[in-house]
Motif scaffolding. Sequence first.
Motif, PDB file in Angstrom:
ATOM      1  N   LEU A  22       0.804  -1.229   0.000  1.00 19.18           N
ATOM      2  CA  LEU A  22       0.000   0.000   0.000  1.00 19.18           C
ATOM      3  C   LEU A  22       0.837   1.280   0.000  1.00 19.18           C
ATOM      4  O   LEU A  22       0.458   2.272  -0.634  1.00 19.18           O
ATOM      5  N   ALA A  23       1.978   1.260   0.726  1.00 18.78           N
ATOM      6  CA  ALA A  23       2.806   2.467   0.766  1.00 18.78           C
ATOM      7  C   ALA A  23       3.280   2.811  -0.638  1.00 18.78           C
ATOM      8  O   ALA A  23       3.219   3.972  -1.072  1.00 18.78           O
ATOM      9  N   LYS A  24       3.698   1.774  -1.342  1.00 17.61           N
ATOM     10  CA  LYS A  24       4.190   1.991  -2.696  1.00 17.61           C
ATOM     11  C   LYS A  24       3.053   2.398  -3.633  1.00 17.61           C
ATOM     12  O   LYS A  24       3.220   3.281  -4.483  1.00 17.61           O
ATOM     13  N   ALA A  25       1.893   1.759  -3.469  1.00 19.83           N
ATOM     14  CA  ALA A  25       0.739   2.108  -4.307  1.00 19.83           C
ATOM     15  C   ALA A  25       0.363   3.574  -4.103  1.00 19.83           C
ATOM     16  O   ALA A  25       0.040   4.286  -5.060  1.00 19.83           O
ATOM     17  N   ALA A  26       0.429   4.028  -2.840  1.00 18.94           N
ATOM     18  CA  ALA A  26       0.086   5.423  -2.536  1.00 18.94           C
ATOM     19  C   ALA A  26       1.085   6.373  -3.186  1.00 18.94           C
ATOM     20  O   ALA A  26       0.693   7.384  -3.790  1.00 18.94           O
ATOM     21  N   LEU A  27       2.362   6.037  -3.066  1.00 18.75           N
ATOM     22  CA  LEU A  27       3.389   6.896  -3.664  1.00 18.75           C
ATOM     23  C   LEU A  27       3.258   6.963  -5.179  1.00 18.75           C
ATOM     24  O   LEU A  27       3.354   8.040  -5.777  1.00 18.75           O
ATOM     25  N   ASN A  28       3.015   5.803  -5.788  1.00 22.35           N
ATOM     26  CA  ASN A  28       2.851   5.795  -7.245  1.00 22.35           C
ATOM     27  C   ASN A  28       1.641   6.621  -7.664  1.00 22.35           C
ATOM     28  O   ASN A  28       1.669   7.318  -8.671  1.00 22.35           O
TER      29      ASN A  28
ATOM     30  N   THR B  80       0.797  -2.215 -13.682  1.00 24.69           N
ATOM     31  CA  THR B  80       1.994  -2.562 -12.898  1.00 24.69           C
ATOM     32  C   THR B  80       1.631  -3.529 -11.776  1.00 24.69           C
ATOM     33  O   THR B  80       2.289  -4.549 -11.568  1.00 24.69           O
ATOM     34  N   SER B  81       0.553  -3.205 -11.039  1.00 24.68           N
ATOM     35  CA  SER B  81       0.103  -4.098  -9.966  1.00 24.68           C
ATOM     36  C   SER B  81      -0.343  -5.435 -10.536  1.00 24.68           C
ATOM     37  O   SER B  81      -0.051  -6.497  -9.969  1.00 24.68           O
ATOM     38  N   ALA B  82      -1.059  -5.390 -11.655  1.00 26.53           N
ATOM     39  CA  ALA B  82      -1.617  -6.607 -12.238  1.00 26.53           C
ATOM     40  C   ALA B  82      -0.500  -7.581 -12.621  1.00 26.53           C
ATOM     41  O   ALA B  82      -0.537  -8.759 -12.265  1.00 26.53           O
ATOM     42  N   LEU B  83       0.523  -7.065 -13.314  1.00 29.76           N
ATOM     43  CA  LEU B  83       1.612  -7.937 -13.752  1.00 29.76           C
ATOM     44  C   LEU B  83       2.302  -8.578 -12.553  1.00 29.76           C
ATOM     45  O   LEU B  83       2.615  -9.762 -12.545  1.00 29.76           O
ATOM     46  N   LYS B  84       2.507  -7.761 -11.511  1.00 32.62           N
ATOM     47  CA  LYS B  84       3.171  -8.264 -10.313  1.00 32.62           C
ATOM     48  C   LYS B  84       2.369  -9.402  -9.669  1.00 32.62           C
ATOM     49  O   LYS B  84       2.919 -10.340  -9.120  1.00 32.62           O
ATOM     50  N   HIS B  85       1.036  -9.292  -9.760  1.00 31.50           N
ATOM     51  CA  HIS B  85       0.175 -10.315  -9.157  1.00 31.50           C
ATOM     52  C   HIS B  85      -0.152 -11.451 -10.134  1.00 31.50           C
ATOM     53  O   HIS B  85      -1.021 -12.279  -9.853  1.00 31.50           O
ATOM     54  N   GLY B  86       0.501 -11.456 -11.272  1.00 30.49           N
ATOM     55  CA  GLY B  86       0.275 -12.546 -12.234  1.00 30.49           C
ATOM     56  C   GLY B  86      -0.984 -12.383 -13.060  1.00 30.49           C
ATOM     57  O   GLY B  86      -1.468 -13.343 -13.664  1.00 30.49           O
ATOM     58  N   GLY B 111      -3.531   2.255 -16.824  1.00 33.95           N
ATOM     59  CA  GLY B 111      -2.440   2.876 -16.070  1.00 33.95           C
ATOM     60  C   GLY B 111      -2.990   3.791 -14.990  1.00 33.95           C
ATOM     61  O   GLY B 111      -4.196   4.076 -14.963  1.00 33.95           O
ATOM     62  N   LEU B 112      -2.109   4.259 -14.123  1.00 32.08           N
ATOM     63  CA  LEU B 112      -2.566   5.132 -13.029  1.00 32.08           C
ATOM     64  C   LEU B 112      -3.185   6.429 -13.540  1.00 32.08           C
ATOM     65  O   LEU B 112      -3.974   7.068 -12.836  1.00 32.08           O
ATOM     66  N   GLY B 113      -2.855   6.804 -14.759  1.00 34.95           N
ATOM     67  CA  GLY B 113      -3.486   7.989 -15.363  1.00 34.95           C
ATOM     68  C   GLY B 113      -5.003   7.851 -15.401  1.00 34.95           C
ATOM     69  O   GLY B 113      -5.728   8.834 -15.284  1.00 34.95           O
ATOM     70  N   GLN B 114      -5.466   6.598 -15.541  1.00 33.78           N
ATOM     71  CA  GLN B 114      -6.919   6.369 -15.579  1.00 33.78           C
ATOM     72  C   GLN B 114      -7.551   6.529 -14.194  1.00 33.78           C
ATOM     73  O   GLN B 114      -8.742   6.810 -14.082  1.00 33.78           O
ATOM     74  N   LEU B 115      -6.757   6.335 -13.134  1.00 33.51           N
ATOM     75  CA  LEU B 115      -7.258   6.633 -11.786  1.00 33.51           C
ATOM     76  C   LEU B 115      -7.380   8.152 -11.613  1.00 33.51           C
ATOM     77  O   LEU B 115      -8.377   8.656 -11.095  1.00 33.51           O
TER      78      LEU B 115
END
Lengths: 123, 130
Positions: A22-28, B80-86, B111-115
Amino acid sequence: MTAVTKKTILIVLRHSPYGSGLAKAALNTALASAAFDQSLDLLFMGNGVLQLQPDQDGRVKGVKDVGRQLASLPLYDINHVYVDAQAVERYNMDLSKSPVEIRRLDGPEIRQLMICYDHLLGF
Amino acid sequence: MIYSLLVLSSPFSGHCSRTAAAFAHCVITRGHTVRRVFFLDAGTLASAANSVSAQDEDTSMKDWAELANQHGVELAICITSALKHGMLDQVEADRNERPFPTIDSLFMMSGLGQLVDAYANSDRLITFGG
């Protein structure tokens, strides 16, 4: 992506730096928001204040160092970094050498701060 | 009112992912709009196509499917999160030399731009998990 309206954002970081992603997700999220020209501040609360621990070394655990990433925040025009004074006290932290410049807030000040933004993002 | 949702926690731990789906459903029932649901960090596991639950357990997948198919809600997962989680779609499976995609086609790599786009263009952003 459609045209982005500018909003004011407070990202609230409540979790320890290496216990989860979560810390990394928040920073990103903070960095992406800054890249898209949003106006944002950060607030570290509860266990989240541990992210500000000076001399942390994420490499020992084989992950990126959260402190080092925090130190890059000023490059991204992130306005203010606030910290929950009570949590700092509870962990007896010396923040004089924290990776970023921070302002301590007590409970009522945190409540005042939170109502000032369009959105709160809680991590 | 326009809502967007940010889902941070895994559907396999706790109830936040399902609560997010239920919340989205209520918002729509009451005549509001859900612009986007953005899945980040362990939240991206909601897209797991091959997850098998015990017979007496519901999964959140059918809730997400209803939102996407019946109400056109966009389900965006952070790449990025998705790839890391397979969690890979066909494009990412090919690019990363993995034998097959692992996400359900209801979900879109994003991507985070969509958030940022989601909260910048919504009246409310509600975070689930974390």
